[in-house]
Design a protein around this motif. Structure first.
Motif, PDB file in Angstrom:
ATOM      1  N   CYS A 327       0.843  -1.212   0.000  1.00 38.82           N
ATOM      2  CA  CYS A 327       0.000   0.000   0.000  1.00 38.82           C
ATOM      3  C   CYS A 327       0.875   1.258   0.000  1.00 38.82           C
ATOM      4  N   CYS A 328       1.914   1.248   0.814  1.00 35.99           N
ATOM      5  CA  CYS A 328       2.814   2.407   0.873  1.00 35.99           C
ATOM      6  C   CYS A 328       3.481   2.646  -0.480  1.00 35.99           C
ATOM      7  N   LEU A 329       3.963   1.574  -1.091  1.00 35.56           N
ATOM      8  CA  LEU A 329       4.636   1.715  -2.385  1.00 35.56           C
ATOM      9  C   LEU A 329       3.649   2.083  -3.480  1.00 35.56           C
ATOM     10  N   THR A 330       2.391   1.623  -3.352  1.00 36.81           N
ATOM     11  CA  THR A 330       1.366   1.988  -4.325  1.00 36.81           C
ATOM     12  C   THR A 330       1.076   3.479  -4.266  1.00 36.81           C
ATOM     13  N   ILE A 331       1.007   4.015  -3.054  1.00 37.80           N
ATOM     14  CA  ILE A 331       0.804   5.460  -2.894  1.00 37.80           C
ATOM     15  C   ILE A 331       1.990   6.209  -3.504  1.00 37.80           C
ATOM     16  N   GLY A 332       3.173   5.604  -3.432  1.00 38.17           N
ATOM     17  CA  GLY A 332       4.360   6.219  -4.018  1.00 38.17           C
ATOM     18  C   GLY A 332       4.467   6.012  -5.519  1.00 38.17           C
ATOM     19  N   LYS A 333       3.417   5.396  -6.114  1.00 38.76           N
ATOM     20  CA  LYS A 333       3.331   5.200  -7.577  1.00 38.76           C
ATOM     21  C   LYS A 333       4.441   4.288  -8.112  1.00 38.76           C
ATOM     22  N   ILE A 350       3.126  -9.984  -6.352  1.00 38.89           N
ATOM     23  CA  ILE A 350       2.608  -8.645  -6.044  1.00 38.89           C
ATOM     24  C   ILE A 350       1.150  -8.539  -6.473  1.00 38.89           C
ATOM     25  N   GLN A 351       0.833  -9.045  -7.673  1.00 44.07           N
ATOM     26  CA  GLN A 351      -0.539  -8.988  -8.184  1.00 44.07           C
ATOM     27  C   GLN A 351      -1.487  -9.769  -7.274  1.00 44.07           C
ATOM     28  N   SER A 352      -1.053 -10.955  -6.809  1.00 44.93           N
ATOM     29  CA  SER A 352      -1.880 -11.778  -5.924  1.00 44.93           C
ATOM     30  C   SER A 352      -2.110 -11.072  -4.585  1.00 44.93           C
ATOM     31  N   LYS A 353      -1.058 -10.458  -4.063  1.00 45.17           N
ATOM     32  CA  LYS A 353      -1.202  -9.752  -2.790  1.00 45.17           C
ATOM     33  C   LYS A 353      -2.111  -8.532  -2.943  1.00 45.17           C
ATOM     34  N   LYS A 354      -2.061  -7.889  -4.107  1.00 45.81           N
ATOM     35  CA  LYS A 354      -2.969  -6.759  -4.344  1.00 45.81           C
ATOM     36  C   LYS A 354      -4.421  -7.214  -4.349  1.00 45.81           C
ATOM     37  N   ALA A 355      -4.667  -8.399  -4.885  1.00 50.48           N
ATOM     38  CA  ALA A 355      -6.029  -8.936  -4.878  1.00 50.48           C
ATOM     39  C   ALA A 355      -6.511  -9.134  -3.441  1.00 50.48           C
ATOM     40  N   ALA A 356      -5.633  -9.641  -2.565  1.00 51.11           N
ATOM     41  CA  ALA A 356      -5.988  -9.822  -1.154  1.00 51.11           C
ATOM     42  C   ALA A 356      -6.210  -8.471  -0.473  1.00 51.11           C
ATOM     43  N   LYS A 360      -9.603  -6.927   1.477  1.00 57.17           N
ATOM     44  CA  LYS A 360      -9.592  -6.412   2.850  1.00 57.17           C
ATOM     45  C   LYS A 360     -10.045  -4.958   2.927  1.00 57.17           C
ATOM     46  N   LEU A 361      -9.709  -4.175   1.903  1.00 56.82           N
ATOM     47  CA  LEU A 361     -10.088  -2.758   1.899  1.00 56.82           C
ATOM     48  C   LEU A 361     -11.503  -2.532   1.392  1.00 56.82           C
ATOM     49  N   ASN A 368      -8.428   0.486  -8.412  1.00 58.00           N
ATOM     50  CA  ASN A 368      -7.092   1.040  -8.159  1.00 58.00           C
ATOM     51  C   ASN A 368      -6.945   1.311  -6.664  1.00 58.00           C
ATOM     52  N   ILE A 369      -5.984   0.643  -6.026  1.00 57.23           N
ATOM     53  CA  ILE A 369      -5.801   0.768  -4.579  1.00 57.23           C
ATOM     54  C   ILE A 369      -5.359   2.186  -4.212  1.00 57.23           C
ATOM     55  N   GLY A 370      -4.441   2.768  -5.009  1.00 51.58           N
ATOM     56  CA  GLY A 370      -3.973   4.123  -4.727  1.00 51.58           C
ATOM     57  C   GLY A 370      -5.094   5.145  -4.768  1.00 51.58           C
ATOM     58  N   ASP A 371      -5.971   5.041  -5.802  1.00 50.41           N
ATOM     59  CA  ASP A 371      -7.112   5.970  -5.902  1.00 50.41           C
ATOM     60  C   ASP A 371      -8.056   5.799  -4.719  1.00 50.41           C
TER      61      ASP A 371
END
Length: 384
Positions: A327-333, A350-356, A360-361, A368-371
């Protein structure tokens, strides 16, 4: 005229099959307008059929035709409609497999439909369909240059291919045994059986040896390719780094000691321009020296961004440490590839963890997690 006579007698299934076949012939002959005409005729008759399995099969076939015609939207509509019918899980798996093929160049959609296809197959075993699914997986991930996953799925493909051949062999052998039993040639049948088994074993051993050789060569090339790709991305990241700009991305790269690591790699590559041990040296320089100090990084990021990351950890405590870092790195683009290099993960991981994380969110599957995080703190009183 013949087709009209079929309509009079109500033999809609035969008429639909003929229309579909004619449309396929015109498609192969690249006469797309004529093909579409017969496909439309087939669709008109579909309402007169009450067999859901047959309707879903026809819609599946029509989607293939429209995909060849280049009308992927129409092809998807047919498959979505086919999924609404009360059909077997195996048929649903075939349909979602076709949806994955249509979305071959859309990574998230491709993985979504492939996961659904495997999910349906949990209820009904079909080794031939699994063979097809793993072959598509391997081809997709090879094109994405995710060679580890491609190799794993290719191994599964080979396994189920062997199972299919074994099944075909056993069915053929049983038929042969039955034929000779009825004719009273049991002794001849046994001789042929022993010979067939010997040929099968020899052939199987030869295939295994060839596969092992192919896998070894494939793996060596893949390791070198992975190393070169990682070095290339690390160089690009270093080119974008500017220690004078105190933004989130530069802070992470500074904490990662990217310039020192790039310098070490460049020095190694000057003296070893075509080294087969490049990946090992990459891991040694990037991960065994000066590892990331995440706690110090969080403090720096919080001081620059109004305590954002502390609030993020507070509001979404269900995230584990690796998910929080993503999440931190996603915010950092950071891209998936860049995150993978920093965290020593593959892009697929990374893609699999983003799905998880999305689950959760409460983010939609391809959102888009960052948005989401930006809107979460900007558009409400979650004091950013």
């Amino acid at each position: 005229m013949a087709l009209d006579n079929y309509k009079l007698y109500g033999d809609f299934k035969n008429v639909m099959s003929i229309y579909n076949l004619i449309g396929n012939c015109y498609t192969l002959d690249n006469k797309l307008d004529s093909a579409q005409f017969y496909y439309e005729q087939c669709i008109d008759l579909l309402e007169s059929v009450d067999n859901f399995l047959y309707k879903s099969s026809v819609l599946n076939n029509l989607s293939v035709g429209y995909r060849v015609l280049g009308d992927t939207l129409r092809a998807k509509e047919f498959l979505y409609e086919a999924l609404t019918y009360p059909i077997s899980s195996k048929e649903k798996s075939r349909i979602t497999h076709n949806l994955a093929k249509i979305n071959f160049h859309e990574k998230d959609s491709f993985y979504f439909y492939m996961d659904k296809s495997f999910e349906f197959l949990q209820e009904e075993e079909d080794i031939d369909l699994k063979r097809i699914l793993y072959q598509l997986y391997s081809r997709f991930e090879e094109e994405q240059r995710m060679y580890d996953l491609a190799l794993d799925h290719y191994k599964n493909y080979v396994h189920y291919l062997q199972e299919v051949h074994k099944k075909d062999y056993e069915e053929s052998l049983n038929l042969l045994q039955h034929k000779f039993y009825l004719k009273g040639f049991e002794q001849e049948n046994m001789r042929l059986l022993i010979r067939s088994q010997r040929l099968f074993i020899v052939g199987f051993i030869v295939i295994i040896l060839l596969l092992l050789a192919v896998v070894y060569i494939f793996r060596q090339n893949k390791l070198l390719g992975d190393a070169e790709k990682n070095v290339e991305y690390l160089m690009k990241m270093s080119e974008l780094y500017n220690e004078k700009e105190k933004n989130l991305k530069n802070i992470v790269l500074q904490n990662f000691n990217i310039m020192k690591k790039v310098a070490g790699l460049e020095q190694y590559m000057v003296t070893n321009p075509s080294s087969s041990k490049l990946l090992k040296k990459f891991n040694e320089i990037v991960y065994n020296q000066d590892s990331m100090n995440w706690e110090q990084l969080y403090e720096t990021m919080n001081s620059l961004h109004n305590n954002l990351f502390a609030k993020l950890k507070r509001d979404f405590s269900e995230l584990d440490e690796s998910e929080f870092r993503i999440c931190c790195l996603t915010i950092g683009k950071f891209s998936n590839m860049e995150m993978g290099i920093i965290m020593k993960y593959s892009p697929h991981t990374i893609q699999s963890k983003k799905a998880a994380i999305r689950k959760k969110l409460g983010v939609k599957p391809m959102g888009n997690i960052g948005d989401f995080l930006y809107n979460y703190y900007e558009n409400k009183s979650h004091d950013i």
